[in-house]
Design an enzyme around this catalytic site. Structure first.
Site, short mmCIF file in Angstrom:
data_model
loop_
_atom_site.label_atom_id
_atom_site.label_comp_id
_atom_site.label_asym_id
_atom_site.label_seq_id
_atom_site.Cartn_x
_atom_site.Cartn_y
_atom_site.Cartn_z
N ASP A 1 7.51 -5.79 -6.17
CA ASP A 1 6.88 -7.07 -5.85
C ASP A 1 6.29 -7.71 -7.11
O ASP A 1 5.27 -7.25 -7.62
CB ASP A 1 5.79 -6.83 -4.80
N ASP B 1 8.79 -14.62 -7.23
CA ASP B 1 8.19 -13.54 -6.44
C ASP B 1 9.26 -12.75 -5.69
O ASP B 1 9.80 -13.21 -4.69
CB ASP B 1 7.18 -14.12 -5.45
#
Length: 547
Positions: free
Chosen positions: A222, A425
């Protein structure tokens, strides 16, 4: 010199001239980078040892080599543990009396090595438990980034409840209560956002080895967070039983290299009130052939139900350490540790991400997905027809991979977006942009509409490829096209599908998740302070029904 557990090394040198010669006053420290390689260590040692000119027979030579290798083994073994010291003289017989002191828990700078470990791709595994739901993914993003929706739908920010002694404060003097994400039912009643209301946004998971011997866990990589946390044996029995069929659980007692960081704790709290927390330790973490020693690992001891229902055994944050949640002192991310320990060469202090899908099975890359650490995949650059990525400087002030994105194009129409920024992201499935851009985008798709029930834009599944627009988003001064095959994210019934591009609400920047990332080869150049992108090349756009 490098740590034995992580890096292979090779050396050649003449045998000791006198294997019975006494050794004395040898001191080596990890903190002081004295030797560049084992050859330098041995050369320096031999030069400090007087020699004789007598002839050495073969037997003595072999014994000398044997003793040298035994000495090197003990030397490296002790360096793994910290400083080593030998202050008393004795005859060298291959078993030096080494005194060791424990190393500090924080990663130490690694002395450069003559040879580096072989780097390799980390193949991404599609999350087997992932079931696409547009509104649940959107709810997850509202939770993660804590922005307020600007669109009609069930998930809204409402004033939180005032509890305890704060109720005694006169209303005129009370501070406004914090707003909390709530679900508004069709009859107008409000309630908590429950686990089943949101989607664990881990479309991709990656195998990571932790500890000695290694325990393999599937983690969600992430770039929108900075914590490395895992399911652990510290969780309560009820939670472990609830997740035993979906999760692998890390057991620190089974790792000989695990060390507890006394007094350090972590806690991640989201906008809907859910949280994860626990204690912190350090251990070896292996990523793509690179072993990161003494990497901080956050062991979950408490998890909200939202975490138990999703797949994956934890999260590996690849944003910047300033948004790490460990207290009283933040800890380094794995990439920051790689740089400090010199696991990756200067000039290649980066990682890359390439995400494919089932839609790409007939393409040249067969829909492969992978990460690399410490190098850019040249074969992929060649396949995409470029020599190097397009780079843009990043702004890390908020802890994200944030860059300027001041324009977009829709069917060749340039849309100016002064001062606009975006973040890349990998922990997000959708692409969230400003409301004006999103409205304009869906206005160009026949029969698309906004659905308050889905809290997002939807459009017909059978929309022909020719009717879909060409849409690009800028990275710096260069446009990158989102693939038409990723415009549709998930089925919502009645022949319609939830769009992969949605509203960012009150967020001050675009959030470019997998919908956008699947269109590029992304380079996260941490050492260079820049983000790079390469446009993906595909022969056919597969707009089949989302699965």
């Amino acid at each position: 010199m490098t740590r034995r557990a992580c890096v292979l090394f090779s050396f050649s040198c003449a045998p000791f001239r006198d294997p019975g010669r006494a050794l004395s006053s040898i001191r080596i420290s990890k903190a002081g980078a004295v030797f560049d390689s084992i050859e330098d260590l041995v050369t320096t040692f031999l030069q400090s040892t007087p020699t004789t000119n007598y002839e050495i027979d073969l037997r003595t030579t072999l014994l000398s080599l044997h003793s040298l290798f035994r000495f090197t083994y003990f030397l490296l073994h002790s360096i793994d543990k910290g400083q080593i010291e030998q202050s008393t003289s004795h005859v060298f017989d291959g078993r030096p009396e080494l005194k060791s002191s424990p190393s500090p828990p924080a990663p130490a700078a690694r002395i450069p090595s003559a040879s580096m470990p072989e780097k390799k791709r980390i193949n991404v595994v599609p999350n087997p438990a992932y079931q696409k739901s547009g509104i649940q993914s959107y709810a997850s993003l509202l939770k993660k980034y804590d922005f307020t929706p600007t669109t009609e739908g069930p998930y809204q920010k409402l004033d939180g409840e005032i509890k305890g002694i704060k109720k005694l404060v006169p209303k005129s003097k009370r501070k406004p209560p914090p707003q909390v994400l709530r679900k508004v039912e069709e009859d107008g009643t409000t309630g908590e956002v429950k686990a089943e209301d949101q989607q664990n946004d881990a479309l991709y998971i990656c195998p990571v080895e932790i500890g000695t011997p290694p325990q393999t866990l599937n983690l969600h990589f992430d770039t929108g967070s900075s914590d490395l946390w895992v399911w652990s044996t510290a969780l309560d029995t009820k939670t472990k039983l609830a997740g035993k069929d979906k999760h692998k659980i890390f057991d620190p007692k089974k790792s000989s290299t695990y060390k507890k960081l006394t007094g350090s704790t972590w806690r991640i709290r989201y906008g809907d009130g859910s949280s994860a927390s626990g204690d912190v330790g350090t251990d070896n973490v292996t990523l793509g052939g690179l072993c990161v020693e003494n990497q901080a690992i956050e062991l979950a001891s408490k998890l909200s139900p939202q975490f138990t229902q999703g797949a994956g055994d934890g999260l590996l944050g690849l944003a910047f350490g300033k948004i790490n949640t460990v207290k009283p002192k933040k800890v380094a991310t794995p990439v920051e540790s790689m740089i400090t320990q010199q696991d990756i060469e200067k000039g290649a202090e980066l990682f890359t991400c390439y995400l494919g899908s089932w839609r790409d099975a007939d393409e040249a890359d067969k829909g492969e997905s992978f990460y690399t650490f410490g190098y850019i995949d040249d074969e992929l650059l060649q396949r995409c027809g470029v020599q190097e990525p397009h780079y843009v400087p990043i702004d890390t002030s908020k802890g994200f991979w944030q860059f300027n994105s001041e324009s977009a194009t829709l069917n060749s129409e340039v849309i100016s977006r002064p001062d606009n920024t975006a973040i890349a992201d990998t922990g997000t499935t959708l692409a969230l942009l400003s409301d004006d851009i999103v409205k304009k985008f869906y206005a160009s798709i026949p029969n698309s509409t906004y659905s308050p029930k889905q809290q997002g834009y939807i459009f017909p599944i059978d929309t022909p490829l020719s009717a879909l627009p060409i849409f690009t988003v800028a990275v710096g001064d260069k446009q990158f096209e989102i693939q038409k095959e990723d415009f549709g994210f998930a089925k919502v019934g009645d022949g319609m599908q939830y769009g992969g591009i949605q509203s960012r609400g009150t967020s001050g920047f675009d959030i470019l998740g997998d919908t956008w990332l699947k269109a590029v080869y992304a380079v996260f150049d941490q050492g260079g302070g820049r983000f790079g992108a390469v446009q993906r090349v595909e022969g056919v756009q597969n707009t089949a029904v989302p699965v």
